[in-house]
Design a protein around this motif. Structure first.
Motif, PDB file in Angstrom:
ATOM      1  N   ILE A  11     -10.696   7.264   4.128  1.00 12.87           N
ATOM      2  CA  ILE A  11     -10.262   7.475   2.739  1.00 12.87           C
ATOM      3  C   ILE A  11      -9.624   8.855   2.720  1.00 12.87           C
ATOM      4  N   TYR A  12      -8.389   8.930   2.258  1.00 14.72           N
ATOM      5  CA  TYR A  12      -7.650  10.197   2.286  1.00 14.72           C
ATOM      6  C   TYR A  12      -7.478  10.731   0.872  1.00 14.72           C
ATOM      7  N   ASN A  13      -7.790  11.987   0.691  1.00 11.23           N
ATOM      8  CA  ASN A  13      -7.524  12.618  -0.595  1.00 11.23           C
ATOM      9  C   ASN A  13      -6.139  13.246  -0.550  1.00 11.23           C
ATOM     10  N   LEU A  14      -5.252  12.757  -1.409  1.00 13.75           N
ATOM     11  CA  LEU A  14      -3.914  13.336  -1.552  1.00 13.75           C
ATOM     12  C   LEU A  14      -3.705  13.594  -3.028  1.00 13.75           C
ATOM     13  N   ASP A  15      -3.370  14.823  -3.366  1.00 16.66           N
ATOM     14  CA  ASP A  15      -3.094  15.144  -4.763  1.00 16.66           C
ATOM     15  C   ASP A  15      -4.303  14.816  -5.646  1.00 16.66           C
ATOM     16  N   ASN A  16      -5.509  15.016  -5.061  1.00 17.09           N
ATOM     17  CA  ASN A  16      -6.771  14.763  -5.766  1.00 17.09           C
ATOM     18  C   ASN A  16      -7.039  13.306  -6.103  1.00 17.09           C
ATOM     19  N   LYS A  17      -6.411  12.378  -5.332  1.00 18.43           N
ATOM     20  CA  LYS A  17      -6.729  10.955  -5.491  1.00 18.43           C
ATOM     21  C   LYS A  17      -7.217  10.448  -4.140  1.00 18.43           C
ATOM     22  N   TRP A  18      -8.280   9.688  -4.105  1.00 19.76           N
ATOM     23  CA  TRP A  18      -8.805   9.151  -2.842  1.00 19.76           C
ATOM     24  C   TRP A  18      -8.166   7.795  -2.577  1.00 19.76           C
ATOM     25  N   ILE A  19      -7.528   7.668  -1.389  1.00 18.47           N
ATOM     26  CA  ILE A  19      -6.710   6.497  -1.090  1.00 18.47           C
ATOM     27  C   ILE A  19      -7.121   5.943   0.286  1.00 18.47           C
ATOM     28  N   PRO A  20      -7.338   4.616   0.407  1.00 16.50           N
ATOM     29  CA  PRO A  20      -7.679   4.063   1.728  1.00 16.50           C
ATOM     30  C   PRO A  20      -6.478   4.135   2.678  1.00 16.50           C
ATOM     31  N   VAL A  21      -6.736   4.504   3.933  1.00 19.10           N
ATOM     32  CA  VAL A  21      -5.675   4.559   4.957  1.00 19.10           C
ATOM     33  C   VAL A  21      -6.225   3.964   6.249  1.00 19.10           C
ATOM     34  N   LYS A  22      -5.325   3.551   7.142  1.00 19.62           N
ATOM     35  CA  LYS A  22      -5.793   3.002   8.417  1.00 19.62           C
ATOM     36  C   LYS A  22      -4.727   3.142   9.500  1.00 19.62           C
ATOM     37  N   LYS A  23      -5.123   2.791  10.723  1.00 14.40           N
ATOM     38  CA  LYS A  23      -4.244   2.869  11.892  1.00 14.40           C
ATOM     39  C   LYS A  23      -2.850   2.330  11.572  1.00 14.40           C
ATOM     40  N   GLY A  24      -1.835   3.053  12.016  1.00 20.36           N
ATOM     41  CA  GLY A  24      -0.451   2.608  11.818  1.00 20.36           C
ATOM     42  C   GLY A  24       0.191   3.212  10.573  1.00 20.36           C
ATOM     43  N   ASP A  25      -0.625   3.786   9.668  1.00 21.42           N
ATOM     44  CA  ASP A  25      -0.055   4.407   8.460  1.00 21.42           C
ATOM     45  C   ASP A  25       0.592   5.751   8.826  1.00 21.42           C
ATOM     46  N   PHE A  26       1.629   6.087   8.075  1.00 19.09           N
ATOM     47  CA  PHE A  26       2.226   7.417   8.154  1.00 19.09           C
ATOM     48  C   PHE A  26       1.970   8.106   6.821  1.00 19.09           C
ATOM     49  N   ARG A  42       0.832  -1.208   0.000  1.00 20.26           N
ATOM     50  CA  ARG A  42       0.000   0.000   0.000  1.00 20.26           C
ATOM     51  C   ARG A  42       0.869   1.262   0.000  1.00 20.26           C
ATOM     52  N   ALA A  43       2.199   1.087   0.079  1.00 19.61           N
ATOM     53  CA  ALA A  43       3.076   2.270   0.115  1.00 19.61           C
ATOM     54  C   ALA A  43       2.962   3.052  -1.196  1.00 19.61           C
ATOM     55  N   ILE A  44       2.893   4.371  -1.057  1.00 19.31           N
ATOM     56  CA  ILE A  44       2.926   5.256  -2.229  1.00 19.31           C
ATOM     57  C   ILE A  44       3.966   6.327  -1.937  1.00 19.31           C
ATOM     58  N   ILE A  45       4.943   6.449  -2.805  1.00 15.44           N
ATOM     59  CA  ILE A  45       5.995   7.441  -2.594  1.00 15.44           C
ATOM     60  C   ILE A  45       6.054   8.344  -3.815  1.00 15.44           C
ATOM     61  N   GLU A  46       5.690   9.577  -3.628  1.00 17.63           N
ATOM     62  CA  GLU A  46       5.802  10.585  -4.684  1.00 17.63           C
ATOM     63  C   GLU A  46       6.796  11.620  -4.160  1.00 17.63           C
ATOM     64  N   HIS A  47       8.068  11.407  -4.491  1.00 21.77           N
ATOM     65  CA  HIS A  47       9.127  12.256  -3.936  1.00 21.77           C
ATOM     66  C   HIS A  47       8.816  13.736  -4.125  1.00 21.77           C
ATOM     67  N   GLY A  48       8.979  14.481  -3.045  1.00 20.26           N
ATOM     68  CA  GLY A  48       8.779  15.931  -3.102  1.00 20.26           C
ATOM     69  C   GLY A  48       7.322  16.343  -3.036  1.00 20.26           C
ATOM     70  N   ARG A  49       6.400  15.364  -3.060  1.00 22.20           N
ATOM     71  CA  ARG A  49       4.969  15.706  -3.121  1.00 22.20           C
ATOM     72  C   ARG A  49       4.200  15.130  -1.923  1.00 22.20           C
ATOM     73  N   TYR A  50       4.136  13.815  -1.833  1.00 19.76           N
ATOM     74  CA  TYR A  50       3.455  13.180  -0.699  1.00 19.76           C
ATOM     75  C   TYR A  50       3.857  11.723  -0.627  1.00 19.76           C
ATOM     76  N   ALA A  51       3.565  11.076   0.505  1.00 16.85           N
ATOM     77  CA  ALA A  51       3.882   9.652   0.645  1.00 16.85           C
ATOM     78  C   ALA A  51       2.936   9.026   1.651  1.00 16.85           C
ATOM     79  N   ILE A  52       2.613   7.756   1.418  1.00 19.09           N
ATOM     80  CA  ILE A  52       1.926   6.946   2.432  1.00 19.09           C
ATOM     81  C   ILE A  52       2.841   5.776   2.737  1.00 19.09           C
ATOM     82  N   ILE A  53       3.184   5.618   4.006  1.00 21.64           N
ATOM     83  CA  ILE A  53       4.064   4.526   4.393  1.00 21.64           C
ATOM     84  C   ILE A  53       3.308   3.653   5.407  1.00 21.64           C
TER      85      ILE A  53
END
Ligand code: UGY
Ligand code: MN
Length: 253
Positions: free
Chosen positions: A206-221, A11-22
């Motif tokens: 559900i988190y909107n980052l950079d205009n995309k809706w992404i599922p998130v949950k406890k423990g995510d950064f 589920r990790a998403i890394i967009e350097h310089g923009r946003y990340a979900i770890i």
């Protein structure tokens, strides 16, 4: 033989310089100099594009720092997610339990010790302080989130906000906790210059980052870089709550 389940996707998403979900399932433990009996995951740093460094740390019983953390212009913050921690700043010992935290101003540094019999799970944070002529330096802050008032957020009845640090101009950062009851949401999708390092303490959404809706949950950064669109709504059965950093009170150069 089949592939391990966690090897097939992340589920990790890394967009350097923009946003990340770890997410927690991909975290790798590191050892850092001067942190004894500690395992650490570095979840944000300038290599990602963040202007701060953030860590998730597990400090075993008898774990400690053998050199002060911060100082010389670097402000630091520690938050206890689980367990207990002693924090020594300028000769004063602060005894933290779950929900406790210490902010240490840039002219001072902190020593950390786990003198309890169980592991302490910590969030650690550091960044370079921006001084402003004529504005006094910030001071040590120690408290527990259970002592703080939660205010209704932006008129949304099912969302609350807690400020962990003073809103005084001396501080160029704050830490907050936002809590959304299931179904609660931001009132609008934000776009702003400030960065956030957000750690999800509970719930899912559900988190909107950079205009995309992404599922998130406890423990995510989640790292949100400057001007990244952002908003969430909470789903499920428990409140979605996260602790997040925010730079403030400064005029960009
Ligand atoms: O304070 C904030 O900017 C906060 N509302 N942002 C966020 O939750 N993504
Ligand atoms: Mn924001």
């Amino acid at each position: 033989m089949s592939y391990p389940k966690d090897l097939l996707s992340t589920r990790a998403i890394i967009e350097h310089g923009r946003y990340a979900i770890i997410p927690p399932e991909g975290l790798v433990n590191n050892k850092l100099p001067y942190f004894e009996k500690c395992t650490t995951s570095i979840i944000a740093s300038p290599k990602l594009g963040a202007s701060f460094v953030q860590y998730l740390m597990n400090m075993e019983p008898e774990g400690k720092t053998t050199k002060p953390f911060g100082g010389n212009g670097i402000e630091t913050f520690v938050f206890v997610r689980e367990g207990a921690l002693d924090v020594i700043v300028d000769g004063t010992k602060y005894e933290l339990s779950k929900g406790g935290y210490v902010y240490c101003p840039p002219q001072l540094s902190m020593l950390l010790e786990n003198n309890s019999s169980s592991s302490a799970k910590l969030i650690l944070y550091k960044q370079r302080y921006i001084p402003v002529e004529g504005i006094p330096e910030p001071w040590v802050v120690c408290n527990n989130i259970n002592n703080l008032e939660a205010n209704i957020y932006e008129g949304m009845e099912d969302v609350t906000l807690i400020d962990l640090l003073p809103t005084n101009m001396a501080f160029d950062m704050n830490m907050h906790i936002l809590t959304f009851q299931p179904g609660g949401s931001h009132p609008f999708i934000e776009t702003h210059v400030q960065e956030h390092g957000a750690y999800l303490l509970s719930g899912e959404g559900i988190y909107n980052l950079d205009n995309k809706w992404i599922p998130v949950k406890k423990g995510d950064f989640i790292w949100m870089g400057p001007f990244i669109q952002q908003a969430t709504y909470a789903v499920g059965h428990e409140p979605l709550s996260y602790i997040y950093s925010k730079d403030c009170n400064r005029d960009p150069e």
